[in-house]
Structure formats: C-alpha cells, structure tokens
Design a protein around this motif. Structure first.
Motif, PDB file in Angstrom:
ATOM      1  N   SER A  99       0.846  -1.203   0.000  1.00 49.65           N
ATOM      2  CA  SER A  99       0.000   0.000   0.000  1.00 49.65           C
ATOM      3  C   SER A  99       0.872   1.241   0.000  1.00 49.65           C
TER       4      SER A  99
ATOM      5  N   PHE B 176      -3.592   1.956   5.796  1.00 50.37           N
ATOM      6  CA  PHE B 176      -4.979   2.350   6.077  1.00 50.37           C
ATOM      7  C   PHE B 176      -5.222   2.716   7.539  1.00 50.37           C
TER       8      PHE B 176
ATOM      9  N   ASP C 182      -0.884  -0.587  -4.116  1.00 53.05           N
ATOM     10  CA  ASP C 182      -2.294  -0.311  -3.807  1.00 53.05           C
ATOM     11  C   ASP C 182      -2.341   1.163  -3.413  1.00 53.05           C
TER      12      ASP C 182
HETATM   13  C1  PLP Z   1      -5.258   0.086   1.537  1.00 54.28           C
HETATM   14  C2  PLP Z   1      -6.614  -0.341   1.065  1.00 54.28           C
HETATM   15  N1  PLP Z   1      -6.721  -1.096  -0.032  1.00 54.28           N
HETATM   16  C3  PLP Z   1      -7.904  -1.483  -0.514  1.00 54.28           C
HETATM   17  C4  PLP Z   1      -9.071  -1.115   0.114  1.00 54.28           C
HETATM   18  C5  PLP Z   1     -10.393  -1.514  -0.469  1.00 54.28           C
HETATM   19  O1  PLP Z   1     -10.266  -2.351  -1.601  1.00 54.28           O
HETATM   20  P1  PLP Z   1     -11.430  -2.327  -2.684  1.00 54.28           P
HETATM   21  O2  PLP Z   1     -11.432  -0.957  -3.280  1.00 54.28           O
HETATM   22  O3  PLP Z   1     -11.040  -3.375  -3.660  1.00 54.28           O
HETATM   23  O4  PLP Z   1     -12.688  -2.672  -1.965  1.00 54.28           O
HETATM   24  C6  PLP Z   1      -9.013  -0.359   1.294  1.00 54.28           C
HETATM   25  C7  PLP Z   1     -10.198   0.058   2.087  1.00 54.28           C
HETATM   26  O5  PLP Z   1     -11.323  -0.349   1.979  1.00 54.28           O
HETATM   27  C8  PLP Z   1      -7.744   0.038   1.761  1.00 54.28           C
HETATM   28  O6  PLP Z   1      -7.635   0.801   2.860  1.00 54.28           O
END
Ligand code: PLP
Length: 389
Positions: free
Chosen positions: A160, A164, A189
């Motif tokens: 990421s 998050f 991500d």
């Molecule tokens: C780092 C991160 N990646 C992915 C997602 C969500 O993934 P998607 O958009 O596939 O539901 C989140 C939060 O929901 C996130 O915080």
C-alpha cells in the motif's frame, strides 16, 4: 496566492451539503458526495428515463476523458490507464496476470490491508507461489526487514502507498530503487493516497498501480482505475477478457467479427460495458481534483492536521500513533487514549465522524474540511480529557 487557495477551498466546500450538518473526517473509509456528482448522475438518470436517443457513446467519451484525467493525476499516459470497479480489480490483474512461476515469492507487509493479501494469497494457492510477509517495526513498514526477506525467488513487491490504519506513507522512491536492483515487479495499492498525495508513477517506476475511487476520490462505491506501465503491459496475460477489450474502432456494425485486435493499452483489461452512472459521478468528482490541484490539497490537509497535532502534542492524555516523520505523513492522522472507543462514540454523538482502527481513532482530513471542523474536534477532545484525564 495563499488567499486565492483558501477562497478556492471555501467555494468547493459549499458543494458538499454534509458540511452543514456533520464534521466528516472519514474519507479513508468512504468519501461524501458533492452536488456536482449528484447533478451528473441525475442527469444520466433523466436521459435514460427519457430513453429518446442512443446515449451509449456518451459512456465511451466519458471513459476516454477519465482515462486521461487519472493519467494526468498520477503522471501516466492515457494508454496506461484502465477503468475498473475498485482497488481489487487492478490487484487481481497483477496477482493473476503477471508472469510468475511455481516457487516465486511475493513480498507483502505483515500489516497490510486485506485486499492485497487475499488477492495474492489466492494467486499463490493457484500457481504455487509463496507469500513472504515482511515484519513491521512499531506498526510501520520496515525497509531493512524487506531487504532481509529478498531472495533469488522474490519476484514481486506488493504494498500500500499509505497504510490504512495509521496513515503511514511508504517511501515509494526507496522501494522503487530496491525493486529495480532486485528485478521485482512493483505493485502499489494506491487507494489511501490517491487524490491527496502527489505522485508520479513513471518517475517511481511503478509497474501496476491500483486504486478504488470510493474514498479520497469522492466517487460512488464500485469505482476505480488501474495503471499498467508500458513496460509491463504486454507481459501480463489477461486474467479475464471481454469484447470491449478489443479495438472495434468504434464501429459496431459487424459484431460477428471474432478476430478483432486486442487494445494496445490498459483498456484491454477492462471488463465489458460500463457502470455508466458511476462513470458520470467519477467524472464530476475528478474535475474538483483537477481544479484544486493535488499539491494544494495536500498542503491544505496538512495545515489542518498540524493544528490538531499541536493540540495532541500538548496533551498528556492523548498519544499520536501516526509516524512523526515528515516523509511518512499523509492526510490520515491517528491517536489513542485509554478509552478511545467510548471517545469515538462521543465524537459520533457530536456529529464528528471518525472511526476506530486497530487501537486508535483515525482522523482523515480532506479538502472540504476547514479550521472550524478542526476546532470542533479539538473542543470535544479537550472536554473529554478534562473529564477522563
Ligand atoms: C489500503 C486499502 N486497499 C484497498 C481497500 C479496499 O479495496 P477495494 O477498493 O477493492 O474494496 C481499502 C479500504 O477499503 C484500503 O484501505
């Protein structure tokens, strides 16, 4: 210039009706909608309800525009951008499409959001790959630990951009250098930084960048885009295919042609006809980011966070759990205290929308927030500290 920016943010705030009722600090979960988005979606509903002309080409035009807008926002070419449904869409292209072989290793953080881990886990189960978890230090990604985990079988670093739960912004520049040195595919991500942190995917040598638009990009849930670098595109075997992944040159008069060339662009990896209402909403939202400029948005958000940080630093009751290193900051700030869960409920009761995440309260600050919002939050925190501290 500073004043102009302040005015600009004030004008845009007025497009968000929620700002009259609640203090919204939760864009890291879902972004609130603007009246601009509402109008764009209503307009499409009106067109479809009237049903008196063929508007199907509007979707193609809007997609074209969106590809070029997202490309502009992340420093890519339009041909490197595809429209997906969420972050997982792009991550799946990476996990199931990259040329990996049995025994290859994927490096992931041990405190990663599950979207990335589960996608690569499924690919690993199917293809006999191995997930290598990189141990974090103090709940932050640790580059020394990453170096220790790299082996001759390592093929991918998937990570990421911004974590998050504590807003830790990974040092993509250093990670990119490591990926090049060890010939690793670099998969990012991007959802927790997209729209609030400037990025140049070319300069960073990112191979695949995936982002949903339901959070900071303030678009409907079920929206997203992906970036596949020119370098990587033809190495990926499409994990899925649709008729709109091939180039009809916008002529749909002979649909029995089965030898259409695949698009020589990320469009090849899109999936069938579009969620048009969402596209219209995305387009209205993305305009706001183009107008404000990501760099300005970042500065605006940081200034607001600085006010909150100054208060939290003075307090002996609250502890900041986000990184204090400028390089790793983002539009997410987290803090904790002995009774953070009841405090979060109290904040909700005061119409201050924040969420608990992994032991802390997460405050996500966006361009529609202002000083008054921050002062309201600080006011409730002070009262709470007085009673419970
Ligand atoms: C780092 C991160 N990646 C992915 C997602 C969500 O993934 P998607 O958009 O596939 O539901 C989140 C939060 O929901 C996130 O915080």
């Amino acid at each position: 210039m500073r004043q102009n920016n302040a005015d600009m943010f004030q004008v845009v705030r007025a497009l968000f009706p929620h700002t009259k009722n609640v203090v919204y600090f939760n864009s890291a979960s879902y972004g609130p909608f603007s009246t601009a988005l509402q109008e764009a979606i209503y307009n499409n509903i009106r067109i479809r309800m009237a049903a008196d002309y063929d508007d199907s080409h509007d979707a193609f035009t809007t997609q074209e525009q969106l590809r070029s807008d997202y490309a502009q926002l992340i420093g890519a070419h339009k041909r490197e951008i595809g429209i997906g449904l969420n972050t997982s869409f792009g991550l799946n292209i990476a996990a199931f499409g990259l040329p990996l072989q049995q025994g290859d290793e994927i490096l992931v953080s041990d405190i990663e959001f599950p979207a990335l881990v589960y996608t690569f886990r499924a690919a690993a189960e199917r293809q006999g790959l191995k997930l290598q978890f990189v141990p974090s230090r103090n709940r932050f990604f640790d580059i020394d630990e990453l170096q220790k985990k790299i082996s001759p079988r390592s093929k991918v670093l998937a990570i990421s951009w911004v974590q998050f739960f504590n807003g830790y912004k990974n040092d993509l520049h250093t990670l990119s250098k490591i990926c090049r040195e060890h010939d690793l595919y670099f998969v990012v991500d991007g959802i927790q930084g997209m729209g609030v942190e400037p990025i140049d995917v070319h300069k960073l040598g990112i191979d695949i960048f995936a982002s949903g638009c339901q959070k900071w990009m303030l678009s409907p849930q079920g929206c997203g885009f992906f970036y596949l670098s020119d370098r990587i595109r033809n190495q990926i075997s499409p994990p899925f295919m649709s008729w709109l992944g091939t180039d009809w040159n916008m002529k749909f008069s002979n649909l029995f042609k089965y030898d259409q060339p695949y698009f020589d662009s990320a469009r090849r990896f899109e999936l069938g006809y579009y969620a048009v209402l969402n596209l219209m909403g995305m387009k209205a939202s993305v305009e706001l980011f183009k107008q404000l400029g990501i760099h300005n948005i970042q500065q605006h958000n940081y200034q607001l966070i600085d006010r909150l940080t100054a208060y939290l630093d003075d307090s002996s009751y609250y502890t900041i759990t986000s990184s204090r290193d400028h390089k790793h900051r983002s539009s997410i700030i987290t803090f904790t205290c002995p009774d953070y869960r009841p405090l979060q409920k109290k904040l909700l009761a005061e119409k201050i929308i924040v969420v608990p995440r992994e032991g802390s309260i997460r405050v996500s600050v966006h361009f529609f927030n202002n000083d008054v919002d921050i002062e309201r939050l600080i006011h409730v925190l002070k009262e709470w500290e007085r009673k419970h501290g």
